[in-house]
Design a protein around this motif. Structure first.
Motif, PDB file in Angstrom:
ATOM      1  N   ALA A 160       0.817  -1.221   0.000  1.00 49.84           N
ATOM      2  CA  ALA A 160       0.000   0.000   0.000  1.00 49.84           C
ATOM      3  C   ALA A 160       0.844   1.261   0.000  1.00 49.84           C
ATOM      4  O   ALA A 160       0.468   2.267  -0.610  1.00 49.84           O
ATOM      5  CB  ALA A 160      -0.936  -0.003   1.207  1.00 49.84           C
ATOM      6  N   VAL A 161       2.004   1.234   0.688  1.00 49.09           N
ATOM      7  CA  VAL A 161       2.836   2.445   0.776  1.00 49.09           C
ATOM      8  C   VAL A 161       3.812   2.559  -0.387  1.00 49.09           C
ATOM      9  O   VAL A 161       4.404   3.622  -0.589  1.00 49.09           O
ATOM     10  CB  VAL A 161       3.613   2.508   2.117  1.00 49.09           C
ATOM     11  N   GLY A 162       3.967   1.491  -1.154  1.00 51.60           N
ATOM     12  CA  GLY A 162       4.880   1.535  -2.288  1.00 51.60           C
ATOM     13  C   GLY A 162       4.191   1.587  -3.634  1.00 51.60           C
ATOM     14  O   GLY A 162       4.839   1.517  -4.681  1.00 51.60           O
ATOM     15  N   SER A 163       2.870   1.722  -3.624  1.00 53.40           N
ATOM     16  CA  SER A 163       2.094   1.697  -4.859  1.00 53.40           C
ATOM     17  C   SER A 163       2.437   2.877  -5.771  1.00 53.40           C
ATOM     18  O   SER A 163       2.688   3.987  -5.305  1.00 53.40           O
ATOM     19  CB  SER A 163       0.602   1.738  -4.527  1.00 53.40           C
ATOM     20  N   ASP A 164       2.401   2.608  -7.078  1.00 51.95           N
ATOM     21  CA  ASP A 164       2.554   3.718  -8.023  1.00 51.95           C
ATOM     22  C   ASP A 164       1.240   4.483  -8.201  1.00 51.95           C
ATOM     23  O   ASP A 164       1.224   5.557  -8.791  1.00 51.95           O
ATOM     24  CB  ASP A 164       3.086   3.243  -9.373  1.00 51.95           C
ATOM     25  N   ASN A 165       0.120   3.910  -7.709  1.00 52.74           N
ATOM     26  CA  ASN A 165      -1.173   4.603  -7.702  1.00 52.74           C
ATOM     27  C   ASN A 165      -1.538   5.142  -9.086  1.00 52.74           C
ATOM     28  O   ASN A 165      -2.037   6.248  -9.231  1.00 52.74           O
ATOM     29  CB  ASN A 165      -1.144   5.747  -6.679  1.00 52.74           C
ATOM     30  N   GLN A 166      -1.292   4.344 -10.100  1.00 53.62           N
ATOM     31  CA  GLN A 166      -1.532   4.805 -11.459  1.00 53.62           C
ATOM     32  C   GLN A 166      -3.002   5.046 -11.730  1.00 53.62           C
ATOM     33  O   GLN A 166      -3.873   4.377 -11.184  1.00 53.62           O
ATOM     34  CB  GLN A 166      -0.999   3.777 -12.463  1.00 53.62           C
ATOM     35  N   ALA A 167      -3.258   6.002 -12.597  1.00 60.10           N
ATOM     36  CA  ALA A 167      -4.627   6.331 -13.002  1.00 60.10           C
ATOM     37  C   ALA A 167      -5.042   5.379 -14.120  1.00 60.10           C
ATOM     38  O   ALA A 167      -5.187   5.763 -15.275  1.00 60.10           O
ATOM     39  CB  ALA A 167      -4.714   7.778 -13.460  1.00 60.10           C
ATOM     40  N   ARG A 168      -5.224   4.118 -13.778  1.00 56.66           N
ATOM     41  CA  ARG A 168      -5.607   3.109 -14.762  1.00 56.66           C
ATOM     42  C   ARG A 168      -7.076   3.301 -15.161  1.00 56.66           C
ATOM     43  O   ARG A 168      -7.916   3.633 -14.326  1.00 56.66           O
ATOM     44  CB  ARG A 168      -5.403   1.716 -14.179  1.00 56.66           C
ATOM     45  N   ALA A 169      -7.375   3.030 -16.400  1.00 49.17           N
ATOM     46  CA  ALA A 169      -8.723   3.309 -16.909  1.00 49.17           C
ATOM     47  C   ALA A 169      -9.800   2.522 -16.170  1.00 49.17           C
ATOM     48  O   ALA A 169     -10.878   3.038 -15.881  1.00 49.17           O
ATOM     49  CB  ALA A 169      -8.784   3.004 -18.401  1.00 49.17           C
ATOM     50  N   GLN A 170      -9.530   1.251 -15.822  1.00 45.73           N
ATOM     51  CA  GLN A 170     -10.556   0.395 -15.244  1.00 45.73           C
ATOM     52  C   GLN A 170     -10.463   0.233 -13.735  1.00 45.73           C
ATOM     53  O   GLN A 170     -11.325  -0.390 -13.126  1.00 45.73           O
ATOM     54  CB  GLN A 170     -10.486  -0.999 -15.899  1.00 45.73           C
ATOM     55  N   SER A 171      -9.407   0.746 -13.110  1.00 46.96           N
ATOM     56  CA  SER A 171      -9.250   0.529 -11.660  1.00 46.96           C
ATOM     57  C   SER A 171      -8.623   1.756 -11.014  1.00 46.96           C
ATOM     58  O   SER A 171      -7.513   1.724 -10.512  1.00 46.96           O
ATOM     59  CB  SER A 171      -8.375  -0.702 -11.397  1.00 46.96           C
ATOM     60  N   ARG A 172      -9.357   2.835 -11.022  1.00 46.24           N
ATOM     61  CA  ARG A 172      -8.833   4.080 -10.471  1.00 46.24           C
ATOM     62  C   ARG A 172      -9.954   4.894  -9.846  1.00 46.24           C
ATOM     63  O   ARG A 172     -11.123   4.765 -10.200  1.00 46.24           O
ATOM     64  CB  ARG A 172      -8.172   4.924 -11.557  1.00 46.24           C
ATOM     65  N   ASP A 173      -9.574   5.711  -8.918  1.00 41.91           N
ATOM     66  CA  ASP A 173     -10.454   6.754  -8.431  1.00 41.91           C
ATOM     67  C   ASP A 173     -10.293   7.930  -9.396  1.00 41.91           C
ATOM     68  O   ASP A 173      -9.186   8.251  -9.829  1.00 41.91           O
ATOM     69  CB  ASP A 173     -10.030   7.147  -7.007  1.00 41.91           C
ATOM     70  N   PHE A 174     -11.392   8.589  -9.744  1.00 41.80           N
ATOM     71  CA  PHE A 174     -11.318   9.669 -10.725  1.00 41.80           C
ATOM     72  C   PHE A 174     -10.424  10.823 -10.269  1.00 41.80           C
ATOM     73  O   PHE A 174      -9.853  11.534 -11.083  1.00 41.80           O
ATOM     74  CB  PHE A 174     -12.714  10.219 -11.012  1.00 41.80           C
ATOM     75  N   PHE A 175     -10.318  11.036  -8.965  1.00 41.81           N
ATOM     76  CA  PHE A 175      -9.680  12.258  -8.493  1.00 41.81           C
ATOM     77  C   PHE A 175      -8.394  12.045  -7.702  1.00 41.81           C
ATOM     78  O   PHE A 175      -7.572  12.944  -7.618  1.00 41.81           O
ATOM     79  CB  PHE A 175     -10.674  13.042  -7.621  1.00 41.81           C
ATOM     80  N   PHE A 176      -8.211  10.861  -7.103  1.00 44.60           N
ATOM     81  CA  PHE A 176      -7.098  10.689  -6.180  1.00 44.60           C
ATOM     82  C   PHE A 176      -6.116   9.608  -6.610  1.00 44.60           C
ATOM     83  O   PHE A 176      -5.381   9.057  -5.795  1.00 44.60           O
ATOM     84  CB  PHE A 176      -7.632  10.415  -4.764  1.00 44.60           C
ATOM     85  N   ALA A 177      -6.110   9.304  -7.893  1.00 40.81           N
ATOM     86  CA  ALA A 177      -5.085   8.445  -8.471  1.00 40.81           C
ATOM     87  C   ALA A 177      -4.195   9.297  -9.375  1.00 40.81           C
ATOM     88  O   ALA A 177      -4.593  10.371  -9.815  1.00 40.81           O
ATOM     89  CB  ALA A 177      -5.713   7.300  -9.263  1.00 40.81           C
TER      90      ALA A 177
END
Length: 362
Positions: A160-177
């Protein structure tokens, strides 16, 4: 070895993000009234070059998180950065050994206590209250509903702390990725108790806020009511000028607006509690006017969100925002006038006897 910080209780306010909720829990644990500390300051500050796509985004005027959140109190809170997950979790455990709970940045996608687990990526803050070096778990206290207080494995947190938090099209939050989690955490010092606020102290705080609301910015930074109007009108102009950038401008107001919604709502509560404590109708009227501004921030955020992601046409969202700006700015000036009237009526009293706080979940 196991360490657990006892005595922490949940605190939640419907208008704020995980940043204020978690910080309020630490303040409450330290015997401080969260609204008195986090609700005292009210202004507008925006630095267009330093907006991040994270739930806990908060504009920094000083570079010091504690001073940004609570400039009238000795709140020691600083962003820290570790090179990797082992170093980060080691730093967290060291803080706990020292008797100081810590705030941890994580990606909800990897947190089994969050509804977004294995669903969407989003940057979020949780409070770490303890650890067990034998079981290899850390104790998490999560004030953002659904509430959670329990263990998370060290291995799970490392993801969780090392995630790249990418704004992936199918698995993302619209605002906080989109922003890397990057092994960040917030170190909070042992809080230095401040004297109970009296009438003179309250008046001084409100006068400083009024000065800031009337100020102007420098070097691209926007401050005060004039800066707020510039920000909103520039957003509308930019969205109308370019269809390509309009969605990002509309999406940004959802994040930027939350920081200011939180500050405004907490300040309204600060004024209300002060007015009740001092039996001062002028403070209660000022609280009502400031609270109405918090509600208006919600409208800006929601039209931005729906316009950014296609639920309503961009042009319609921009028009709705544009139609509200004049009224919003005029209401700010009315709120300032109400605070000025209240300031003139606040006498030199003893400590302000605040009522029981609002927002806590016990």
């Amino acid at each position: 070895m196991a360490i657990e910080t006892g005595g922490l209780t949940y605190w939640f306010h419907e208008s704020v993000s995980c940043l204020h909720d978690c910080m309020a829990m630490i303040l409450q644990w330290r015997g401080q009234e969260p609204i008195a500390v986090l609700g005292a300051h009210w202004c507008f500050f925006h630095d267009p070059a330093n907006v991040s796509t994270e739930e806990f985004y908060y504009p920094s005027r000083t570079g010091d998180l504690g001073r940004d959140l609570a400039p009238y109190h000795e709140l020691g809170a600083r962003w820290r950065l570790a090179p990797d997950s082992d170093a980060l979790l080691g730093d967290i455990c060291a803080s706990l050994d020292d008797g100081r709970p810590a705030l941890l940045v994580e990606d909800n996608f990897f947190m089994p206590n969050r509804p977004a687990f294995q669903d969407v990526h989003a940057a979020h803050l949780v409070l770490v209250t303890g650890y067990d070096s034998v079981a290899e778990t850390l104790q998490i206290m999560e004030p953002t509903p659904p509430l959670y207080h329990g263990p998370i494995s060290r291995a799970q947190l490392a993801q969780a702390v090392g995630s790249d938090n990418q704004a992936r099209a199918q698995s993302r939050d619209f605002f906080f990725a989109g922003s890397k989690i990057a092994f960040r955490w917030i170190e909070v010092d042992a809080f230095v108790p401040v004297p109970a606020m009296d009438g003179d102290g309250l008046r001084a705080i409100l006068e400083r806020n009024l000065d800031e609301l009337g100020a102007t910015g420098m070097s691209g930074q926007l401050v005060g009511i004039a800066g707020l109007e510039t920000y909103l009108r520039d957003l509308v102009a930019g969205a109308r000028r370019s269809a390509a950038v309009a969605p990002s401008l509309l999406g940004e107001i959802y994040t930027v607006g939350w920081a200011h919604l939180a500050q405004t709502a907490l300040h309204a509560e600060f004024l209300r509690q002060s007015g009740v404590a001092l039996a001062c109708p002028a403070l209660l009227e000022a609280a009502r006017r400031v609270d109405s501004l918090a509600g208006q921030w919600t409208a800006f955020r929601l039209f931005g969100a729906h316009g950014a992601h296609g639920e309503i046409p961009v042009a319609a969202a921009v028009a709705e925002i544009d139609n509200r700006i004049g009224h919003f700015i005029a209401d700010h000036h009315r709120a300032v006038g109400a605070i000025e009237q209240a300031v003139a009526q606040i006498g030199s009293t003893g400590p302000v006897p605040w009522p029981a706080q609002r927002g806590s979940l016990r």
